[in-house]
Each structure stands twice: as C-alpha cells, then as structure tokens.
Scaffold this motif. Structure first.
Motif, PDB file in Angstrom:
ATOM      1  N   LEU A   1       0.711  -1.164  -0.039  1.00  0.00           N
ATOM      2  CA  LEU A   1       0.132  -0.042   0.088  1.00  0.00           C
ATOM      3  C   LEU A   1       0.836   1.168  -0.118  1.00  0.00           C
ATOM      4  N   SER A   2       0.300   2.318  -0.317  1.00  0.00           N
ATOM      5  CA  SER A   2       0.996   3.668  -0.243  1.00  0.00           C
ATOM      6  C   SER A   2       1.202   4.058   0.768  1.00  0.00           C
ATOM      7  N   ASN A   3       2.575   4.572   1.567  1.00  0.00           N
ATOM      8  CA  ASN A   3       2.487   5.245   2.737  1.00  0.00           C
ATOM      9  C   ASN A   3       1.227   6.429   3.063  1.00  0.00           C
ATOM     10  N   THR A   4       0.835   7.138   2.112  1.00  0.00           N
ATOM     11  CA  THR A   4       0.073   8.103   1.919  1.00  0.00           C
ATOM     12  C   THR A   4      -1.455   7.433   2.465  1.00  0.00           C
ATOM     13  N   ASP A   5      -2.105   6.499   1.889  1.00  0.00           N
ATOM     14  CA  ASP A   5      -3.310   5.823   1.855  1.00  0.00           C
ATOM     15  C   ASP A   5      -3.201   5.467   3.772  1.00  0.00           C
ATOM     16  N   LEU A   6      -1.922   5.028   4.170  1.00  0.00           N
ATOM     17  CA  LEU A   6      -2.359   4.548   5.413  1.00  0.00           C
ATOM     18  C   LEU A   6      -2.142   5.872   6.370  1.00  0.00           C
ATOM     19  N   PHE A   7      -1.365   6.958   5.944  1.00  0.00           N
ATOM     20  CA  PHE A   7      -1.176   8.088   6.787  1.00  0.00           C
ATOM     21  C   PHE A   7      -2.552   8.986   6.976  1.00  0.00           C
ATOM     22  N   VAL A   8      -3.430   9.018   5.716  1.00  0.00           N
ATOM     23  CA  VAL A   8      -4.604   9.676   5.657  1.00  0.00           C
ATOM     24  C   VAL A   8      -5.757   9.052   6.478  1.00  0.00           C
ATOM     25  N   ALA A   9      -5.645   7.636   6.375  1.00  0.00           N
ATOM     26  CA  ALA A   9      -6.517   6.793   7.302  1.00  0.00           C
ATOM     27  C   ALA A   9      -6.469   7.336   8.673  1.00  0.00           C
ATOM     28  N   ALA A  10      -5.084   7.486   9.023  1.00  0.00           N
ATOM     29  CA  ALA A  10      -4.659   7.821  10.372  1.00  0.00           C
ATOM     30  C   ALA A  10      -4.625   9.320  10.794  1.00  0.00           C
ATOM     31  N   ASP A  11      -5.239   9.914   9.937  1.00  0.00           N
ATOM     32  CA  ASP A  11      -5.015  11.471  10.123  1.00  0.00           C
ATOM     33  C   ASP A  11      -3.766  11.963   9.977  1.00  0.00           C
ATOM     34  N   TRP A  12      -2.816  11.577   9.352  1.00  0.00           N
ATOM     35  CA  TRP A  12      -1.312  12.129   8.896  1.00  0.00           C
ATOM     36  C   TRP A  12      -1.334  12.312   7.513  1.00  0.00           C
ATOM     37  N   MET A  13      -1.076  13.484   7.272  1.00  0.00           N
ATOM     38  CA  MET A  13      -0.970  13.856   5.694  1.00  0.00           C
ATOM     39  C   MET A  13       0.633  14.440   5.454  1.00  0.00           C
ATOM     40  N   PRO A  14       1.560  13.741   4.915  1.00  0.00           N
ATOM     41  CA  PRO A  14       2.708  14.168   4.606  1.00  0.00           C
ATOM     42  C   PRO A  14       2.487  15.343   3.443  1.00  0.00           C
ATOM     43  N   GLU A  15       3.517  16.400   3.968  1.00  0.00           N
ATOM     44  CA  GLU A  15       3.448  17.468   2.941  1.00  0.00           C
ATOM     45  C   GLU A  15       3.767  17.199   1.606  1.00  0.00           C
ATOM     46  N   GLY A  16       2.960  17.687   0.473  1.00  0.00           N
ATOM     47  CA  GLY A  16       3.168  17.507  -0.787  1.00  0.00           C
ATOM     48  C   GLY A  16       2.533  16.381  -1.317  1.00  0.00           C
ATOM     49  N   GLU A  17       2.114  15.410  -0.338  1.00  0.00           N
ATOM     50  CA  GLU A  17       1.404  14.088  -1.097  1.00  0.00           C
ATOM     51  C   GLU A  17      -0.384  14.280  -0.690  1.00  0.00           C
ATOM     52  N   LEU A  18      -0.808  13.414  -1.748  1.00  0.00           N
ATOM     53  CA  LEU A  18      -2.267  13.203  -1.849  1.00  0.00           C
ATOM     54  C   LEU A  18      -2.570  11.928  -1.902  1.00  0.00           C
ATOM     55  N   PRO A  19      -3.753  11.752  -1.098  1.00  0.00           N
ATOM     56  CA  PRO A  19      -4.225  10.195  -0.979  1.00  0.00           C
ATOM     57  C   PRO A  19      -4.764   9.690  -2.395  1.00  0.00           C
ATOM     58  N   SER A  20      -4.705   8.463  -2.461  1.00  0.00           N
ATOM     59  CA  SER A  20      -5.155   7.703  -3.903  1.00  0.00           C
ATOM     60  C   SER A  20      -6.748   7.548  -3.532  1.00  0.00           C
ATOM     61  N   PHE A  21      -7.386   7.507  -4.731  1.00  0.00           N
ATOM     62  CA  PHE A  21      -8.930   7.585  -4.713  1.00  0.00           C
ATOM     63  C   PHE A  21      -9.631   6.719  -3.419  1.00  0.00           C
ATOM     64  N   LYS A  22      -9.349   5.558  -3.125  1.00  0.00           N
ATOM     65  CA  LYS A  22      -9.902   4.825  -2.005  1.00  0.00           C
ATOM     66  C   LYS A  22      -9.893   5.269  -0.941  1.00  0.00           C
ATOM     67  N   PRO A  23      -8.900   5.847  -0.314  1.00  0.00           N
ATOM     68  CA  PRO A  23      -8.878   6.190   0.996  1.00  0.00           C
ATOM     69  C   PRO A  23      -9.608   7.821   1.226  1.00  0.00           C
TER      70      PRO A  23
END
Length: 127
Positions: free
Chosen positions: A63-85
């Motif tokens: 999985l992408s780090n961003t997908d899990l970060f978004v689900a956990a309410d973390w958003m790395p600067e400059g990254e966007l989640p994929s469509f599913k999360p």
C-alpha cells in the motif's frame, strides 16, 4: 483519530492482510513490529500510530504510505491520497457496497486512461 478514522485504518490494514493471505503474526514479522501492534491497530485500539510503523506495514501490504497516513489522520506535506482512502474518508457514510462500486468504476476509468497510480511529478501539475 476521529471515529471514522478509527474504523478506516483497521479496515484497510485487515482487509489487505487477509487479501494477501497473511496472518497478523506474519504481517508483524515482515513489518518488524510486535504482533500486539497489528492486533491493536486492526481492533482500532491504537489512537496514534507512529509513522514508521505505518510505513513498515504499508510496505509489506503493498500500500502507499499516504493511504495509511490519511486513514490515520497524518498527511505528509506534498502528498495526496489515492482515490480509495479519499472516497472512504469523504463519503464513509455510504453503504459499503456503493463505495465498492465507485472504487471499481474509478479503477476501470483510470486503467482505460493509463493511470498508473503514481500521479504527476513535483511541479508537473502546477501552472
């Protein structure tokens, strides 16, 4: 984490683990974390998972780090989640079957247009 995030993160991790045929123990071993960490994450008991743990789990689960970060309410600067999360975070109150239909439709459209899931390179989408 919000109540929706407490449900989303465990769902993402457990569903993907089961899809890959991994036990919680095997996921923990491959990610280099304690089995109790996986169990608590999947049960929604871990309120603030550490970024390095999420990254290790994402790597093992493909999985992408961003997908899990978004689900956990973390958003790395400059990254966007994929469509599913994004879809589940924004429209999580929709029935699961309807969300699955939207995800499947998006996947078909993306594939038809050659989308590889990596998105634009830095600066590529800026004017």
């Amino acid at each position: 984490m919000t109540p929706n995030q407490q449900e989303a993160l465990p769902q993402i991790i457990k569903n993907r683990r089961v899809e890959l045929g991994l036990s919680a123990s095997e996921l923990a071993r491959r990610a280099g974390v304690q089995k109790s960490t996986i169990s608590r994450l999947e049960a929604g008991e871990r309120q603030t998972p550490k970024a390095d743990i999420l990254m290790a789990i994402a790597r093992v689960l493909g999985l992408s780090n961003t997908d899990l970060f978004v689900a956990a309410d973390w958003m790395p600067e400059g990254e966007l989640p994929s469509f599913k999360p994004y879809l589940r975070a924004k429209y999580g109150d929709l029935p699961a079957e309807e969300l699955a239909k939207l995800e499947a439709t998006f996947a078909k459209v993306a594939k038809r247009h050659g989308y590889d899931g990596n998105g634009p390179a830095p600066g590529e989408d800026e004017t």
